[in-house]
Design a protein around this motif. Structure first.
Motif: not given
Lengths: 186, 186
Positions: B50-53, B64-69, B151, B154
């Protein structure tokens, strides 16, 4: 097992230690339940009475943190309270197992309920831990602020109250394994 | 049980259904493990990819959001991956139980491991759920912002990926109860 144990030396050699082990397992089960009940009660009380008011205020806002500002911590208190209640009630069945160490059906029931309660307790402890982690460290990506930088004693208290819950989770895992061993010996 | 089952009608009436039930329980155990493995694999993959820009950016920052944030979501992916690996390995023992339905010690081992894995899976699913809840609703008291307002896709993705994990938790509870019943019948 037959009743002629006075004549037959093999039966008496085998039957008594077997019964002794079953009773020992039941007594250990009873003790672990008391420890787990105390641990969950302590956790629920410690979390449920947590609040902190900061020693300064603006004209409109007084800065105050309370556990029920965060839904996960409310779930934690409720989960621990329910599990504590269950553990106290289950002591009755545990005593019954000490007296009648050959009971099997009631043990199966207890394992099933223990497993469900393990799930509930783990879920509540873990959800609270995730929130306490964010409170301590914040999150740069999501722009969540580490509230522990202000609310020191609040954060220490909510972190500490997690311990009892995780102790109880460990007790539950041991309880389930003990019950299964007891069932396999009957 | 004695071996003279050809002469004694009572033994053959009693012994075969009992063995049939034990085998039935073992086959059900095997099927539930496959379902749970698929569910955890699906959850781990859905969350892990999962990620979203966002379609806009400032001069310095691209949103940008990514699961490992979020560390809890990383724990979720790792927990599900470990449990999925365990479930695939445990299929070997499950097949062994279908063939030799009287085995007891290996069943006790499997219940013990299942219980620990239930704890791990519940913890990872629940920690991720607590974070997803904050992402959706935010928290006014702690001043945490509901990042799902930006997001969207996401958030839909991380919410959806929780489902598989909770399905697997339910499977584990049923698996433990089935194993205990199988042990009590031997």
């Amino acid at each position: 097992m037959k009743g002629d144990s006075i004549e037959d030396g093999e039966v008496s050699k085998d039957a008594f230690p077997r019964k002794g082990v079953a009773r020992g397992l039941s007594i250990m089960d009873f003790i672990l339940r008391i420890i787990a009940a105390a641990a969950t009660l302590g956790s629920a009380l410690a979390m449920g009475t947590t609040n902190e008011t900061l020693p300064f205020a603006t004209q409109f806002v007084q800065f105050r943190a309370q556990f029920d500002d965060l839904p996960s911590l409310v779930f934690f208190v409720m989960g621990n309270a329910v599990v504590c209640g269950y553990l106290v009630l289950s002591l009755v069945i545990s005593v019954f197992h000490i007296i009648r160490s050959k009971a099997v059906k009631s043990r199966i029931l207890l394992v099933a309920l223990d497993t469900i309660m393990l799930g509930l307790l783990t879920a509540s402890a873990s959800a609270a831990t995730a929130i306490v982690y964010i409170a301590h460290n914040g999150n740069a990506g999501a722009n969540w602020f580490a509230i522990c930088q202000q609310y020191n004693s609040f954060c220490e208290r909510i972190s500490g109250s997690l311990i009892g819950s995780f102790v109880a989770v460990a007790m539950f895992i041991i309880l389930i394994i003990l019950s299964v061993v007891a069932i396999s010996r009957n």
